[in-house]
Motif scaffolding. Structure first.
Motif, PDB file in Angstrom:
ATOM      1  N   ALA A 164      39.658  44.628  10.110  1.00 28.80           N
ATOM      2  CA  ALA A 164      40.276  45.236   8.929  1.00 28.80           C
ATOM      3  C   ALA A 164      41.151  46.426   9.331  1.00 28.80           C
ATOM      4  N   GLU A 165      40.660  47.219  10.292  1.00 31.51           N
ATOM      5  CA  GLU A 165      41.409  48.382  10.772  1.00 31.51           C
ATOM      6  C   GLU A 165      42.719  47.952  11.447  1.00 31.51           C
ATOM      7  N   LEU A 166      42.638  46.905  12.246  1.00 34.41           N
ATOM      8  CA  LEU A 166      43.847  46.394  12.907  1.00 34.41           C
ATOM      9  C   LEU A 166      44.830  45.836  11.879  1.00 34.41           C
ATOM     10  N   GLY A 167      44.288  45.188  10.856  1.00 34.58           N
ATOM     11  CA  GLY A 167      45.129  44.665   9.786  1.00 34.58           C
ATOM     12  C   GLY A 167      45.887  45.779   9.094  1.00 34.58           C
ATOM     13  N   GLN A 168      45.185  46.892   8.823  1.00 31.85           N
ATOM     14  CA  GLN A 168      45.835  48.046   8.177  1.00 31.85           C
ATOM     15  C   GLN A 168      46.947  48.612   9.056  1.00 31.85           C
ATOM     16  N   LYS A 169      46.668  48.693  10.354  1.00 32.81           N
ATOM     17  CA  LYS A 169      47.651  49.254  11.293  1.00 32.81           C
ATOM     18  C   LYS A 169      48.961  48.455  11.278  1.00 32.81           C
ATOM     19  N   TYR A 170      48.825  47.131  11.248  1.00 34.19           N
ATOM     20  CA  TYR A 170      50.014  46.269  11.351  1.00 34.19           C
ATOM     21  C   TYR A 170      50.530  45.763  10.000  1.00 34.19           C
ATOM     22  N   GLY A 171      49.849  46.142   8.928  1.00 34.05           N
ATOM     23  CA  GLY A 171      50.248  45.652   7.609  1.00 34.05           C
ATOM     24  C   GLY A 171      50.014  44.156   7.487  1.00 34.05           C
TER      25      GLY A 171
END
Length: 263
Positions: free
Chosen positions: A190-197
């Protein structure tokens, strides 16, 4: 073989599978993966014909089911699949499961070798084969498997199998890459998803590609089909790839191929 495609496991025969395959092709998908046991080969074939895209631009895979294993029965099963698909040739034909206790996969493989030599299929491979199954098959085969399609996701990274396949030029392909939705709340993803949109699903599918694993997520939802394919405009760092690798728990959602022998 495209790096990315559509799996149609559990897509209902008829309008559901036809519309989802056509929508996927319209979105740019060029690889469709089905199997005799899915019961939707006719719909896949219809969608291919109605898509308006030239047959040679598409990569179609199907698989021989367990109850049809054996030399003659596999040849007959292939004919039946081709009749349902309505195709002149197949791009990839797979042995669906090794069934070690049944012990027919070598005879089945001989049938696949014949189909390949006869030009009826462009590539042959296996599905759900572990390293010992592959070694046993390769000890006697004329043509080694070109693809091994297995359950593969961040909770089941199968490193040893992946390395063996790389060493032997066998392309690993992931089924259930999203672990049937069980990873969508994983904080690291989820954190990686937020970082890359990006969504968690997109992060996982990107991880597949960067690990040089062909991936075929299943969806019948046009929005998801579009989202799943939108993974070519970002790249995970080596550190982020390792973080995702670290989620491995050797946990399956499907059967263990060593124990699964249902014909």
């Amino acid at each position: 073989m495209p790096w990315f495609g559509l799996g149609v496991f559990k897509a209902k025969e008829g309008e559901e599978v036809v519309s989802s395959v056509k929508a996927a092709i319209e979105l740019g998908y060029r690889s469709i993966d089905t199997a005799a046991i899915y019961g939707n080969e006719e719909g896949v074939g219809r969608a291919v014909r109605e898509s308006g895209v030239a047959r040679e631009e598409l990569f179609i895979t199907t698989k021989v089911w367990n109850s049809e294993q054996g030399y003659e029965s596999t040849l007959a099963a292939f004919d039946e699949s081709m009749k349902k698909l309505g195709l002149n040739y197949l791009d990839l034909y797979l042995v669906h499961w090794p069934l070690p206790a049944v012990g027919k996969y070598k005879d089945t493989w001989r049938a696949l070798e014949k189909l390949y030599k006869d030009g009826r299929v462009r590539a042959i491979g296996v599905s759900n084969f572990h390293v010992p199954h592959l070694k046993d098959l390769m000890a006697d085969c004329e043509i080694k498997p070109m693809v091994n399609q297995v359950e593969y996701h961040p909770r089941l990274t199968q490193k040893e199998l992946h390395e063996f396949c790389k060493e032997n030029q066998i392309q690993l392909e992931a089924w259930s890459p999203l672990m049937q939705g069980q990873l969508l709340d994983e904080p690291v993803l989820a954190e990686l998803g937020q970082k890359y949109g990006k969504s968690v699903a997109q992060v996982i599918l990107r991880w597949d590609l960067q690990n040089e694993v062909v991936t075929i997520p299943k969806s019948v939802n046009p929005v998801r089909l579009k989202e799943n394919a939108d993974i070519f405009d970002f790249e995970l760092t080596a550190e982020e790839m390792s973080l995702i690798d670290g989620l491995n728990e050797d946990r399956r959602v499907g059967p263990n191929p060593d124990e699964f022998n249902r014909e």
